[in-house]
Motif scaffolding. Structure first.
Motif, PDB file in Angstrom:
ATOM      1  N   CYS A   1      14.501 -36.045  24.894  1.00  9.32           N
ATOM      2  CA  CYS A   1      15.470 -37.110  24.782  1.00  9.32           C
ATOM      3  C   CYS A   1      15.016 -37.739  23.476  1.00  9.32           C
ATOM      4  CB  CYS A   1      15.361 -38.070  25.838  1.00  9.32           C
ATOM      5  SG  CYS A   1      15.971 -37.512  27.499  1.00  9.32           S
ATOM      6  N   GLU A   2      14.479 -37.130  22.591  1.00  5.33           N
ATOM      7  CA  GLU A   2      14.238 -37.697  21.394  1.00  5.33           C
ATOM      8  C   GLU A   2      15.423 -38.364  20.442  1.00  5.33           C
ATOM      9  OE1 GLU A   2      11.064 -34.703  22.781  1.00  5.33           O
ATOM     10  OE2 GLU A   2      13.094 -34.713  22.405  1.00  5.33           O
ATOM     11  N   GLY A   3      15.451 -39.450  19.978  1.00  3.46           N
ATOM     12  CA  GLY A   3      16.450 -40.038  19.452  1.00  3.46           C
ATOM     13  C   GLY A   3      17.344 -40.591  20.296  1.00  3.46           C
ATOM     14  N   CYS A   4      17.134 -40.677  21.568  1.00  3.01           N
ATOM     15  CA  CYS A   4      18.422 -41.107  22.556  1.00  3.01           C
ATOM     16  C   CYS A   4      18.179 -42.587  22.944  1.00  3.01           C
ATOM     17  CB  CYS A   4      18.224 -40.056  23.791  1.00  3.01           C
ATOM     18  SG  CYS A   4      18.968 -38.450  23.271  1.00  3.01           S
ATOM     19  N   LEU A   5      19.145 -43.077  23.312  1.00  2.00           N
ATOM     20  CA  LEU A   5      19.466 -44.328  23.839  1.00  2.00           C
ATOM     21  C   LEU A   5      20.331 -43.994  25.342  1.00  2.00           C
ATOM     22  CD1 LEU A   5      20.484 -46.886  20.916  1.00  2.00           C
ATOM     23  CD2 LEU A   5      18.266 -46.557  22.000  1.00  2.00           C
ATOM     24  N   ARG A   6      19.809 -44.713  26.337  1.00  2.00           N
ATOM     25  CA  ARG A   6      20.568 -44.450  27.535  1.00  2.00           C
ATOM     26  C   ARG A   6      21.291 -45.801  27.901  1.00  2.00           C
ATOM     27  NH1 ARG A   6      17.732 -44.954  33.357  1.00  2.00           N
ATOM     28  NH2 ARG A   6      18.415 -47.177  32.813  1.00  2.00           N
ATOM     29  N   ILE A   7      22.714 -45.835  27.934  1.00  4.27           N
ATOM     30  CA  ILE A   7      23.459 -46.790  28.030  1.00  4.27           C
ATOM     31  C   ILE A   7      24.394 -46.902  29.243  1.00  4.27           C
ATOM     32  CG2 ILE A   7      25.490 -48.127  26.845  1.00  4.27           C
ATOM     33  CD1 ILE A   7      24.791 -46.744  24.160  1.00  4.27           C
ATOM     34  N   THR A   8      24.007 -48.216  30.025  1.00  2.00           N
ATOM     35  CA  THR A   8      24.888 -48.161  31.356  1.00  2.00           C
ATOM     36  C   THR A   8      26.406 -48.568  30.910  1.00  2.00           C
ATOM     37  OG1 THR A   8      22.651 -48.786  32.412  1.00  2.00           O
ATOM     38  CG2 THR A   8      24.873 -49.493  33.570  1.00  2.00           C
ATOM     39  N   VAL A   9      27.296 -48.013  31.785  1.00  2.00           N
ATOM     40  CA  VAL A   9      28.733 -48.248  31.373  1.00  2.00           C
ATOM     41  C   VAL A   9      29.034 -49.943  32.328  1.00  2.00           C
ATOM     42  CG1 VAL A   9      30.888 -47.838  32.130  1.00  2.00           C
ATOM     43  CG2 VAL A   9      29.569 -46.049  31.643  1.00  2.00           C
ATOM     44  N   GLY A  10      29.231 -50.646  31.331  1.00  2.00           N
ATOM     45  CA  GLY A  10      29.479 -52.089  31.576  1.00  2.00           C
ATOM     46  C   GLY A  10      30.908 -52.398  32.114  1.00  2.00           C
ATOM     47  N   THR A  11      31.325 -53.559  32.162  1.00  2.00           N
ATOM     48  CA  THR A  11      32.717 -54.131  32.472  1.00  2.00           C
ATOM     49  C   THR A  11      33.455 -53.758  30.934  1.00  2.00           C
ATOM     50  OG1 THR A  11      32.360 -56.443  31.414  1.00  2.00           O
ATOM     51  CG2 THR A  11      31.949 -55.907  34.054  1.00  2.00           C
ATOM     52  N   PRO A  12      34.916 -53.795  31.086  1.00  2.00           N
ATOM     53  CA  PRO A  12      35.476 -53.475  29.631  1.00  2.00           C
ATOM     54  C   PRO A  12      35.051 -54.571  28.400  1.00  2.00           C
ATOM     55  CG  PRO A  12      36.956 -53.549  31.483  1.00  2.00           C
ATOM     56  CD  PRO A  12      35.721 -53.716  32.107  1.00  2.00           C
ATOM     57  N   LYS A  13      34.733 -55.827  28.946  1.00  2.00           N
ATOM     58  CA  LYS A  13      34.333 -56.933  27.897  1.00  2.00           C
ATOM     59  C   LYS A  13      33.085 -56.620  27.567  1.00  2.00           C
ATOM     60  CE  LYS A  13      33.443 -61.850  27.392  1.00  2.00           C
ATOM     61  NZ  LYS A  13      33.301 -63.479  28.283  1.00  2.00           N
ATOM     62  N   GLU A  14      32.055 -56.348  28.285  1.00  2.00           N
ATOM     63  CA  GLU A  14      30.716 -55.829  27.793  1.00  2.00           C
ATOM     64  C   GLU A  14      30.775 -54.452  26.894  1.00  2.00           C
ATOM     65  OE1 GLU A  14      28.261 -57.287  31.746  1.00  2.00           O
ATOM     66  OE2 GLU A  14      29.042 -55.362  31.742  1.00  2.00           O
ATOM     67  N   ASN A  15      31.527 -53.707  27.380  1.00  2.00           N
ATOM     68  CA  ASN A  15      31.466 -52.439  26.440  1.00  2.00           C
ATOM     69  C   ASN A  15      32.128 -52.795  25.004  1.00  2.00           C
ATOM     70  OD1 ASN A  15      30.812 -51.063  28.778  1.00  2.00           O
ATOM     71  ND2 ASN A  15      32.681 -50.473  29.428  1.00  2.00           N
ATOM     72  N   ASN A  16      33.150 -53.567  25.125  1.00  2.00           N
ATOM     73  CA  ASN A  16      33.745 -53.951  23.780  1.00  2.00           C
ATOM     74  C   ASN A  16      32.544 -54.786  22.957  1.00  2.00           C
ATOM     75  OD1 ASN A  16      36.076 -52.807  24.080  1.00  2.00           O
ATOM     76  ND2 ASN A  16      37.102 -54.442  25.029  1.00  2.00           N
ATOM     77  N   ILE A  17      31.949 -55.560  23.465  1.00  2.00           N
ATOM     78  CA  ILE A  17      30.873 -56.275  22.873  1.00  2.00           C
ATOM     79  C   ILE A  17      29.761 -55.319  22.225  1.00  2.00           C
ATOM     80  CG2 ILE A  17      28.971 -57.972  22.956  1.00  2.00           C
ATOM     81  CD1 ILE A  17      30.624 -59.657  25.226  1.00  2.00           C
ATOM     82  N   LEU A  18      29.548 -54.407  23.229  1.00  2.00           N
ATOM     83  CA  LEU A  18      28.452 -53.403  22.687  1.00  2.00           C
ATOM     84  C   LEU A  18      29.026 -52.745  21.287  1.00  2.00           C
ATOM     85  CD1 LEU A  18      25.948 -51.425  23.159  1.00  2.00           C
ATOM     86  CD2 LEU A  18      27.501 -50.122  24.388  1.00  2.00           C
ATOM     87  N   LEU A  19      30.069 -52.345  21.351  1.00  2.00           N
ATOM     88  CA  LEU A  19      30.757 -51.517  20.545  1.00  2.00           C
ATOM     89  C   LEU A  19      31.047 -52.315  18.904  1.00  2.00           C
ATOM     90  CD1 LEU A  19      33.351 -49.367  22.307  1.00  2.00           C
ATOM     91  CD2 LEU A  19      31.344 -48.544  21.386  1.00  2.00           C
ATOM     92  N   GLN A  20      31.367 -53.357  19.278  1.00  2.00           N
ATOM     93  CA  GLN A  20      31.516 -54.471  18.092  1.00  2.00           C
ATOM     94  C   GLN A  20      30.004 -54.692  17.377  1.00  2.00           C
ATOM     95  OE1 GLN A  20      33.481 -57.880  19.815  1.00  2.00           O
ATOM     96  NE2 GLN A  20      35.489 -56.620  20.287  1.00  2.00           N
ATOM     97  N   THR A  21      29.171 -54.746  18.380  1.00  2.00           N
ATOM     98  CA  THR A  21      27.828 -55.047  17.977  1.00  2.00           C
ATOM     99  C   THR A  21      27.355 -53.929  16.837  1.00  2.00           C
ATOM    100  OG1 THR A  21      27.606 -56.750  19.621  1.00  2.00           O
ATOM    101  CG2 THR A  21      25.672 -56.009  18.429  1.00  2.00           C
ATOM    102  N   ILE A  22      27.476 -52.785  17.558  1.00  2.00           N
ATOM    103  CA  ILE A  22      26.868 -51.478  16.955  1.00  2.00           C
ATOM    104  C   ILE A  22      27.438 -51.450  15.648  1.00  2.00           C
ATOM    105  CG2 ILE A  22      26.730 -49.088  17.220  1.00  2.00           C
ATOM    106  CD1 ILE A  22      26.149 -49.241  20.114  1.00  2.00           C
ATOM    107  N   GLN A  23      28.843 -51.637  15.596  1.00  2.00           N
ATOM    108  CA  GLN A  23      29.647 -51.311  14.354  1.00  2.00           C
ATOM    109  C   GLN A  23      28.803 -52.221  13.229  1.00  2.00           C
ATOM    110  OE1 GLN A  23      33.571 -52.539  14.743  1.00  2.00           O
ATOM    111  NE2 GLN A  23      34.390 -50.965  13.448  1.00  2.00           N
ATOM    112  N   ASN A  24      28.261 -53.178  13.509  1.00  2.00           N
ATOM    113  CA  ASN A  24      27.649 -54.030  12.413  1.00  2.00           C
ATOM    114  C   ASN A  24      26.243 -53.559  12.103  1.00  2.00           C
ATOM    115  OD1 ASN A  24      29.732 -55.825  12.525  1.00  2.00           O
ATOM    116  ND2 ASN A  24      28.910 -57.064  14.047  1.00  2.00           N
ATOM    117  N   PHE A  25      25.702 -52.374  12.676  1.00  2.00           N
ATOM    118  CA  PHE A  25      24.356 -51.750  12.516  1.00  2.00           C
ATOM    119  C   PHE A  25      24.299 -51.060  11.245  1.00  2.00           C
ATOM    120  CE2 PHE A  25      21.651 -48.219  12.653  1.00  2.00           C
ATOM    121  CZ  PHE A  25      20.395 -48.745  12.690  1.00  2.00           C
ATOM    122  N   LYS A  26      23.420 -51.203  10.486  1.00  2.00           N
ATOM    123  CA  LYS A  26      23.061 -50.584   8.918  1.00  2.00           C
ATOM    124  C   LYS A  26      21.878 -49.970   8.927  1.00  2.00           C
ATOM    125  CE  LYS A  26      26.594 -53.690   7.073  1.00  2.00           C
ATOM    126  NZ  LYS A  26      26.783 -54.891   5.845  1.00  2.00           N
TER     127      LYS A  26
END
Length: 348
Positions: A323-348
């Protein structure tokens, strides 16, 4: 040929279990003066001054109706972790016997083995996260008592090939433990249906995942009557408290709500996968039969730290074999998933 007496520890064969007050008397009564309880009640709105049913009959009866398994084939534990520990203590001699694990897998099997001084033989999964049957066959010796298989597997999310598990059940003279903590999210059918075919099968399930009762700590083991009797003999007398039993009974009457959540979780899982595929630092997203996904990235540590700084917690599995380089991500509510995606979008 599997024989429970051949793998059962001698001290467990001869064990006289603790006989609680509620074991010695069964029936209806109005005055209980046998267990040194507080006769005046509890300082709570709900009364918990009496010891709970040590064998949780009413909960097992309701589970029996849902699962299609007789109550005598059901063990309830303080989470599945208690069932795992009891299997070690019942069948494995410390410092002598060994078990087989197939990493990457649920970490509690290794911890429980270490606590009980049981040697572990690790036979890693293949590159596509399936069983290495040849490797397992080579690892088995006269002191191998248990093989643990998590399906759907944690942390990879995939289901293990059913015919491979059946091959082990048919050829291994010890116990095969199939941990189905995530089975409610899977396209695969449960191994509970195979209990009458394999005397050496133990199936673990839980009310912590799809049923949303992680805080109550109720795990289930399904097995032959012989194995369940042994587990009941070894467990503490009152291992499931009264509050958990009563709340579990209430929850088990809300199957429609749970099924609705399962369907929504699967929809959100697909949306989360599509969203994450848009990022160039996501290398792969492995197929999942669970309520989480394993995501291979170019910088797992960096992404994890970025999310933590924004108050979002996922599981960094990058140091786990395969699992090298892997993150395990639990499926959240629609709101939680959207926050996750928006936050990751800002990763550089």
């Amino acid at each position: 040929m599997f024989s429970i007496n051949k793998i059962l520890r001698e001290n467990i064969k001869n064990l006289t279990p603790y006989s609680s007050a509620r074991d010695e008397y069964q029936g209806e009564a109005s005055v209980f003066l046998d267990a040194n309880e507080n006769a005046f009640g509890s300082p709570l709105e709900q009364q918990y001054n009496r010891y709970p049913d040590p064998l949780q009959y009413h909960v097992k009866k309701r589970l029996s109706e849902i699962k299609g398994v007789p109550p005598r084939n059901i063990f309830l534990g303080n989470g599945s972790d208690e069932a795992i520990d009891i299997l070690f203590r019942s069948f494995c001699n410390p410092g002598v016997d060994n078990v087989i694990l197939v990493p990457p897998t649920y970490g509690m099997y290794q911890v429980s083995a270490n606590i009980n001084d049981i040697a572990v033989k690790n036979v890693p999964l293949t590159e596509d996260f399936q069983l290495n049957l040849e490797g397992i066959a080579e690892a088995i010796d006269d002191n191998t008592k248990l093989i643990f298989i998590c399906s759907p597997n944690n942390p990879t999310g995939n289901s293990i090939d059913r015919t491979d598990v059946e091959t082990l059940l048919a050829n291994f003279n010890g116990i095969v433990v199939v941990d189905e903590a995530y089975i409610n999210f899977s396209r695969q059918k449960t191994f509970i249906q195979e209990l009458t075919e394999y005397a050496n099968l133990v199936v673990l399930q839980t009310l912590s995942k799809a049923w949303g009762l992680a805080g109550l700590r109720i795990g289930m083991a399904f097995a032959s009557e012989e194995i369940i009797e042994i587990m009941n003999k070894v467990k503490p007398p009152y291992n499931i408290n009264e509050a958990s039993q009563q709340l579990a009974l209430q929850a088990l009457n809300n199957i429609e709500q749970v099924n609705s959540w399962i369907k929504e979780t699967l929809i959100q899982r697909d949306k989360l996968v599509l969203g994450l595929k848009e990022f160039d630092f996501v290398v792969d997203i492995y197929p999942s039969d669970a309520n989480f996904i394993l995501v291979k990235t170019t910088d797992a540590n960096g992404i994890y730290d970025h999310l933590v700084n924004q108050g979002i917690i996922v599981r960094n599995r990058s140091k786990v074999e395969l699992c090298e380089g892997c993150l395990r991500i639990t499926v959240g509510t629609p709101k939680e998933n959207n926050i996750l995606l928006q936050t990751i979008q800002n990763f550089k």
